[in-house]
Design an enzyme around this catalytic site. Structure first.
Site, PDB file in Angstrom:
ATOM      1  N   HIS A 371       0.831  -1.199   0.000  1.00  0.00           N
ATOM      2  CA  HIS A 371       0.000   0.000   0.000  1.00  0.00           C
ATOM      3  C   HIS A 371       0.866   1.249   0.000  1.00  0.00           C
ATOM      4  O   HIS A 371       1.907   1.288   0.664  1.00  0.00           O
ATOM      5  CB  HIS A 371      -0.938   0.007   1.219  1.00  0.00           C
ATOM      6  CG  HIS A 371      -2.162  -0.833   1.027  1.00  0.00           C
ATOM      7  ND1 HIS A 371      -3.385  -0.318   0.715  1.00  0.00           N
ATOM      8  CD2 HIS A 371      -2.329  -2.176   1.082  1.00  0.00           C
ATOM      9  CE1 HIS A 371      -4.266  -1.297   0.586  1.00  0.00           C
ATOM     10  NE2 HIS A 371      -3.633  -2.431   0.807  1.00  0.00           N
ATOM     11  N   PRO A 372       0.448   2.284  -0.698  1.00  0.00           N
ATOM     12  CA  PRO A 372       1.233   3.523  -0.744  1.00  0.00           C
ATOM     13  C   PRO A 372       1.014   4.360   0.510  1.00  0.00           C
ATOM     14  O   PRO A 372       0.015   4.204   1.216  1.00  0.00           O
ATOM     15  CB  PRO A 372       0.661   4.232  -1.973  1.00  0.00           C
ATOM     16  CG  PRO A 372      -0.782   3.797  -2.003  1.00  0.00           C
ATOM     17  CD  PRO A 372      -0.759   2.350  -1.550  1.00  0.00           C
ATOM     18  N   SER A 388      -6.420   3.519  -5.839  1.00  0.00           N
ATOM     19  CA  SER A 388      -5.861   4.350  -4.776  1.00  0.00           C
ATOM     20  C   SER A 388      -5.968   5.827  -5.112  1.00  0.00           C
ATOM     21  O   SER A 388      -6.239   6.668  -4.241  1.00  0.00           O
ATOM     22  CB  SER A 388      -4.398   3.974  -4.522  1.00  0.00           C
ATOM     23  OG  SER A 388      -4.304   2.697  -3.931  1.00  0.00           O
ATOM     24  N   PHE A 423       1.002   3.557   7.128  1.00  0.00           N
ATOM     25  CA  PHE A 423      -0.282   3.819   7.778  1.00  0.00           C
ATOM     26  C   PHE A 423      -1.381   3.553   6.750  1.00  0.00           C
ATOM     27  O   PHE A 423      -1.378   4.107   5.650  1.00  0.00           O
ATOM     28  CB  PHE A 423      -0.354   5.264   8.254  1.00  0.00           C
ATOM     29  CG  PHE A 423      -1.678   5.631   8.841  1.00  0.00           C
ATOM     30  CD1 PHE A 423      -2.022   5.247  10.134  1.00  0.00           C
ATOM     31  CD2 PHE A 423      -2.606   6.359   8.100  1.00  0.00           C
ATOM     32  CE1 PHE A 423      -3.245   5.600  10.671  1.00  0.00           C
ATOM     33  CE2 PHE A 423      -3.830   6.712   8.641  1.00  0.00           C
ATOM     34  CZ  PHE A 423      -4.155   6.324   9.937  1.00  0.00           C
ATOM     35  N   ALA A 426      -9.085   3.099   5.509  1.00  0.00           N
ATOM     36  CA  ALA A 426     -10.081   3.131   4.427  1.00  0.00           C
ATOM     37  C   ALA A 426     -10.600   4.557   4.322  1.00  0.00           C
ATOM     38  O   ALA A 426     -11.491   4.966   5.062  1.00  0.00           O
ATOM     39  CB  ALA A 426     -11.218   2.155   4.719  1.00  0.00           C
TER      40      ALA A 426
END
Length: 471
Positions: A371-372, A388, A423, A426
């Site tokens: 995840h970025p 994203s 971190f 949603a």
């Protein structure tokens, strides 16, 4: 592939609005089963007498013999019960669907003439009123064809509806494959009609009932008096009518048998129920064929690509990116026991999450690290996945002030340094301000707590992404 054939989902939490004619709150549909003369009997070439649905307690088949008492009980249905019911329904101007056993209809010409004169629908109830569960497939296929042929010969029109009752696991498919039926009713699994797909055939199913059914005068637990039957029907009607007033109209099927409800002491409860529902506005009492026509016009079937039927390559192509850069999750999920219940966003989500949850900590850490950073360098460089990019933009993270961007950058750096993964949140559940507040609150948690929370957030992100793709 391991696939589960049963459909445990149906319409899910949001069934379609039935849109019954004249804004009816409920469709109450009466079925009269005409089986008398089609039941097991050595005179019909059967090996034994009938034992099902009579007023003889604990009845058993008599092998190779006529059962005089059983035969006479069935004969009562044809000789007296049918005419009592005919007078009741025609007197109330309420139409009926007949489930007619073809061989029984052939032995009852006056009753058939009366059905037709009353404009009752005569649907097929099979060739004989016997068990189909042990029939070889080809024998059952031939029986279905002969039922249609004989029915058409006796009635003058081919049946447009079908209900076997004592069916096999193949019955619905075989009837659908035979074709020519507006509906099939050999299910008990819903309060609304629905569609099934058999090859290129879209078959309408109108579920039937074994509970709002006078057969419980002959089975346990069951009815003892006509008042028992009335009370149950009234309670069911009241619940369905209330649901209809709240914007979710349904269908109520009521099953009747000439030899059972046709007895005077039982009929009184049915007559009371007919009087009761005629005191309400917005009650539609159609024949089943009219329900079929309405549903086909108002809710025609729409096919879609079903996840449970996809090949692995297609499944991974569509859902491999739901968990960021982690196609292996979709690959594993495809190998689970999927079925019709998984042909929706919640179903695919559950399958993907099961694959994710059973992965090793190292594998799940890899998903987190895929995840970025929020509003990080990849976003600034336009290198996020399309999902994203859209998610971060929806929370306003693409429109940060220089101060906000600096704060996010510092928090990202501090979080990764402490916990070893980005971190994750949603963002569709949040605003820019609540994201920042969560960031500042969670950074001080211990890493085990954050690992668990990050995994939950990854699953939540996946849920949103699937809701964009599936029902």
């Amino acid at each position: 592939m391991t696939r589960y054939a049963r459909d445990m989902r149906g319409y899910g939490p949001k069934p379609p609005h039935a849109q019954w004619p004249n804004d009816a709150k409920v469709a109450v549909q009466f079925v009269l089963n005409y089986e008398e003369g089609g039941e097991n009997c050595v005179l019909h070439g059967d090996a034994a007498s009938e034992a099902f649905l009579s007023d003889i307690p604990g009845a058993a088949q008599w092998q190779g013999q006529r059962h005089w008492n059983m035969e006479s009980i069935y004969e009562y249905g044809a000789r007296a019960g049918f005419w009592r019911l005919h007078r009741l329904f025609t007197g109330k101007d309420i139409p009926v669907t007949i489930y007619g056993v073809a061989s029984a209809l052939a032995r009852s010409p006056e009753q058939v003439a009366a059905m037709k004169a009353a404009d009752w629908e005569i649907a097929s109830h099979g060739l004989k009123w016997v068990e189909h569960k042990d029939m070889p497939e080809e024998e059952e296929r031939a029986s279905i064809a002969e039922a249609v042929r004989l029915h058409t010969e006796v009635v003058g029109d081919r049946p447009r509806g079908w209900y076997t009752g004592r069916c096999s696991e193949n019955t619905v498919r075989l009837v659908a494959e035979a074709g020519g039926f507006d509906y099939i009713s050999d299910t008990y699994d819903d309060d609304l009609p629905y569609w099934r797909e058999y090859g290129d055939k879209d078959q309408l199913i109108i579920p039937y009932t074994l509970e709002a059914n006078d057969m419980r005068f002959a089975t346990a637990p069951g009815w003892v008096t006509g008042q028992d039957f009335f009370t149950y029907l009234k309670d069911a009607f009241d619940v369905l009518y209330a649901e209809g007033r709240e914007g979710a109209p349904k269908m109520m099927s009521i099953g009747l048998h000439c030899r059972l409800i046709g007895r005077p002491g039982k009929l009184a409860g049915l007559a009371q129920f007919l009087d009761y529902i005629q005191g309400f506005e917005g009650v539609w009492t159609p024949r089943r064929v009219e329900i079929a026509a309405h549903w086909a016009q108002t809710h025609p079937h729409k096919r879609f690509e079903r996840p449970s039927a996809m090949k692995k390559s297609r499944f991974v192509e569509l859902y491999g990116g739901i968990f960021e850069h982690s196609a292996w999750i979709a690959e594993r999920a495809h190998g689970l026991e999927l079925g019709p219940a998984h042909d929706c966003a919640a179903g695919v989500h559950n399958a993907l999450c099961r694959a994710f949850r059973t992965a090793s900590d190292e594998e799940r850490l890899g998903v987190l690290n895929a995840h970025p950073d929020l509003a990080g360098k990849l976003a600034a460089a336009g290198r996020l996945t399309a999902e994203s990019t859209s998610e971060q933009a929806g929370a306003g993270l693409d429109m940060l002030t220089d101060e906000e961007r600096a704060n996010f950058t510092q928090l990202n750096s501090d979080y990764v340094a402490k916990h070893g993964f980005p971190f994750i949140i949603a963002v569709r559940d949040h605003t820019k301000a609540s994201i920042m507040a969560a960031f500042e609150r969670r950074i001080d948690n211990d890493s085990a707590t954050e690992f668990a929370e990050a995994c939950k957030q990854v699953e939540r992100i996946a849920e949103f992404r699937l809701m964009d793709l599936l029902p």
